[in-house]
Design an enzyme around this catalytic site. Structure first.
Site, PDB file in Angstrom:
ATOM      1  N   SER A 128      39.529 -53.442  12.866  1.00 20.83           N
ATOM      2  CA  SER A 128      38.884 -54.657  12.352  1.00 20.83           C
ATOM      3  C   SER A 128      39.804 -55.867  12.454  1.00 20.83           C
ATOM      4  CB  SER A 128      38.545 -54.418  10.880  1.00 20.83           C
ATOM      5  OG  SER A 128      38.331 -55.639  10.223  1.00 20.83           O
ATOM      6  N   GLU A 130      40.164 -57.782  10.179  1.00 15.47           N
ATOM      7  CA  GLU A 130      40.811 -57.880   8.858  1.00 15.47           C
ATOM      8  C   GLU A 130      42.239 -57.337   8.909  1.00 15.47           C
ATOM      9  OE1 GLU A 130      39.758 -59.175   5.684  1.00 15.47           O
ATOM     10  OE2 GLU A 130      38.444 -60.180   7.097  1.00 15.47           O
ATOM     11  N   TYR A 152      41.096 -52.957   2.068  1.00 12.43           N
ATOM     12  CA  TYR A 152      40.303 -52.616   3.259  1.00 12.43           C
ATOM     13  C   TYR A 152      41.134 -52.839   4.534  1.00 12.43           C
ATOM     14  CZ  TYR A 152      37.015 -53.054   7.091  1.00 12.43           C
ATOM     15  OH  TYR A 152      36.401 -52.908   8.308  1.00 12.43           O
TER      16      TYR A 152
HETATM   17  N1  GDD Z   1      30.376 -61.259   1.203  1.00 13.67           N
HETATM   18  C1  GDD Z   1      30.521 -62.531   0.807  1.00 13.67           C
HETATM   19  N2  GDD Z   1      29.747 -63.010  -0.205  1.00 13.67           N
HETATM   20  N3  GDD Z   1      31.447 -63.277   1.444  1.00 13.67           N
HETATM   21  C2  GDD Z   1      31.558 -64.569   1.070  1.00 13.67           C
HETATM   22  C3  GDD Z   1      30.786 -65.128   0.042  1.00 13.67           C
HETATM   23  C4  GDD Z   1      29.849 -64.315  -0.630  1.00 13.67           C
HETATM   24  O1  GDD Z   1      29.140 -64.742  -1.536  1.00 13.67           O
HETATM   25  N4  GDD Z   1      31.148 -66.427  -0.084  1.00 13.67           N
HETATM   26  C5  GDD Z   1      32.095 -66.674   0.815  1.00 13.67           C
HETATM   27  N5  GDD Z   1      32.367 -65.549   1.510  1.00 13.67           N
HETATM   28  C6  GDD Z   1      33.400 -65.415   2.547  1.00 13.67           C
HETATM   29  C7  GDD Z   1      34.364 -64.265   2.312  1.00 13.67           C
HETATM   30  O2  GDD Z   1      35.323 -64.631   1.319  1.00 13.67           O
HETATM   31  C8  GDD Z   1      34.929 -64.107   3.714  1.00 13.67           C
HETATM   32  O3  GDD Z   1      35.944 -65.069   3.919  1.00 13.67           O
HETATM   33  C9  GDD Z   1      33.746 -64.448   4.628  1.00 13.67           C
HETATM   34  O4  GDD Z   1      32.781 -65.093   3.796  1.00 13.67           O
HETATM   35  C10 GDD Z   1      33.090 -63.252   5.307  1.00 13.67           C
HETATM   36  O5  GDD Z   1      32.845 -62.257   4.334  1.00 13.67           O
HETATM   37  P1  GDD Z   1      31.997 -60.934   4.693  1.00 13.67           P
HETATM   38  O6  GDD Z   1      30.711 -61.289   5.348  1.00 13.67           O
HETATM   39  O7  GDD Z   1      31.917 -60.112   3.450  1.00 13.67           O
HETATM   40  O8  GDD Z   1      32.850 -60.227   5.845  1.00 13.67           O
HETATM   41  P2  GDD Z   1      34.426 -59.976   6.000  1.00 13.67           P
HETATM   42  O9  GDD Z   1      34.957 -61.002   6.962  1.00 13.67           O
HETATM   43  O10 GDD Z   1      35.098 -59.860   4.695  1.00 13.67           O
HETATM   44  O11 GDD Z   1      34.478 -58.545   6.682  1.00 13.67           O
HETATM   45  C11 GDD Z   1      33.520 -58.112   7.650  1.00 13.67           C
HETATM   46  O12 GDD Z   1      34.026 -58.265   8.954  1.00 13.67           O
HETATM   47  C12 GDD Z   1      35.165 -57.464   9.264  1.00 13.67           C
HETATM   48  C13 GDD Z   1      35.606 -57.763  10.687  1.00 13.67           C
HETATM   49  O13 GDD Z   1      34.672 -57.369  11.594  1.00 13.67           O
HETATM   50  C14 GDD Z   1      33.202 -56.651   7.344  1.00 13.67           C
HETATM   51  O14 GDD Z   1      32.135 -56.239   8.169  1.00 13.67           O
HETATM   52  C15 GDD Z   1      34.391 -55.761   7.618  1.00 13.67           C
HETATM   53  O15 GDD Z   1      34.029 -54.399   7.425  1.00 13.67           O
HETATM   54  C16 GDD Z   1      34.817 -55.994   9.064  1.00 13.67           C
HETATM   55  O16 GDD Z   1      35.914 -55.179   9.378  1.00 13.67           O
END
Ligand code: GDD
Length: 343
Positions: A128, A130, A152
């Site tokens: 990832s 991440e 994670y």
């Molecule tokens: N989930 C979420 N909810 N994220 C938010 C929110 C909210 O209300 N508000 C802001 N964000 C911001 C998070 O802080 C982060 O910076 C960004 O939006 C994306 O969050 P997510 O959609 O939860 O994804 P992620 O980037 O943390 O992780 C995803 O992508 C990775 C890379 O492909 C996941 O799918 C991981 O499993 C994956 O590895």
């Protein structure tokens, strides 16, 4: 001869697209699923319900080495795609112990069973972006160092190194895909894209009045999951095992995501989006953007769907779901996520 593939995490977004892709290529596709999922297929198999007649599903748990060993002993798999994980970053802060257990040990169990039983089976690990975390260069590529910022991210760095170690120490064909964020109408409701597009649909239809969200300034590199699973398959068809970044090469903020998603239905996000600190993370990854030049050159991989097309597809799909009876078929857990109750 028909190739046999095993997918862990087949009921998830990526697993469902990958299963479709491999079936389309003529593979015999097997999936590892939790026993509870087999007991409640309508609730748990939403994303693969249209494929069930063509799949061979096996009950197993990532927490149980014997259950994984048993499945791998039953069939001579050619390829194994290890996608199953606790994949929600925010949840990993809430319960780091179970994220580390499932993601690290689960990966180790699959690798150890393959080494013992199917050393010729090719292995894909779902790494990832991440793992880059507080990255020290922009854009991030295969040689960028890992500075994870969450349990994670730490679990994925460990999985990455386990995968590499099985390649180097035992000669297994093991690859790491380092995928940046990838989304679709099948995305879970807790992730920010789907949380936003489902809220937009509900607000447009008068079913909700606001979207409570966290850090609007975080920036991510978002692509379509269907494009990204094709890269997983390509990685396992190469002569030599290696690691590849898969990304769109563009970065957008959560604010831009909101602007775009509300714009699809002619609404102004500023009228509906409320920043709620409960959705902030204890440690944030501020900016991610990937460089997929190696994958384009070596694998011939191409991105097909742009960020704007992706978000439009998701909003339109959610509008359709909320306008029709489909919404009644959403699982209770997912429906709970719709209200934004879960950070
Ligand atoms: N989930 C979420 N909810 N994220 C938010 C929110 C909210 O209300 N508000 C802001 N964000 C911001 C998070 O802080 C982060 O910076 C960004 O939006 C994306 O969050 P997510 O959609 O939860 O994804 P992620 O980037 O943390 O992780 C995803 O992508 C990775 C890379 O492909 C996941 O799918 C991981 O499993 C994956 O590895």
């Amino acid at each position: 001869m028909t190739k046999k593939a095993l997918i862990s995490g087949i009921t998830g977004q990526d697993g469902s697209y990958l299963a479709e892709h491999l079936l389309g290529l003529g593979y015999e596709v097997h999936g590892l699923v939790r026993r509870v999922a087999l007991e409640a297929p309508q609730k748990r198999f939403g994303r693969i319900s249209h494929l069930l007649d063509d799949l061979i599903l096996h009950p197993a748990s990532l927490e149980s080495y014997p259950s994984i060993f048993h499945v791998i002993s039953q069939h001579n798999f050619d390829e194994c795609y290890h996608l199953a994980a606790q994949s929600f970053v925010a949840e990993s802060f809430a319960d780091g112990f179970s994220t580390l257990n499932t993601n690290i040990n689960g990966t180790h169990y699959v690798l150890a069973a393959l080494r013992e039983l199917r050393p010729k089976c090719r292995f894909y690990f779902a790494g990832s972006s991440e793992m880059f975390g507080n990255a020290d260069e922009v854009p991030q590529k295969e040689t960028t160092s890992f500075q994870p910022r969450s349990p994670y991210g730490i679990s994925k760095v460990a999985g990455f190194h386990l995968t590499k170690n099985y390649r180097e120490a035992y000669g297994l064909f093991c690859v790491n895909g380092i995928l940046f964020n990838h989304e679709s109408p099948r995305r879970g409701f807790e992730f920010v894209t789907r949380k936003t597009t489902s809220a937009v649909a509900q607000i447009k239809l008068g079913l909700a009045s606001e979207l409570r969200i966290g850090n609007l300034e975080a920036k991510r590199d978002w692509g379509h999951a269907r494009d990204y699973v094709s890269a997983m398959h390509l990685m396992l068809q190469q002569e030599k095992p290696d690691d590849y970044v898969i990304a769109s090469g563009e970065t957008h903020s959560v604010r831009e995501l909101c602007e775009l998603a509300f714009g699809v239905v002619d609404l102004d996000y500023r009228d509906y989006v409320k920043v709620d600190e409960r959705y902030y993370r204890p440690a944030e990854v501020d900016l991610l953007v990937g460089d997929a030049a190696k994958a384009r050159k070596v694998l011939g991989w191409k991105l097909r769907v742009s960020f704007a097309e992706l978000i439009q597809e998701m909003v339109l799909s959610d509008l359709e779901a909320y306008s029709s009876t489909t919404v009644g078929a959403l699982s209770t857990a997912e429906a709970a996520g719709l209200s934004g109750a879960k950070p």
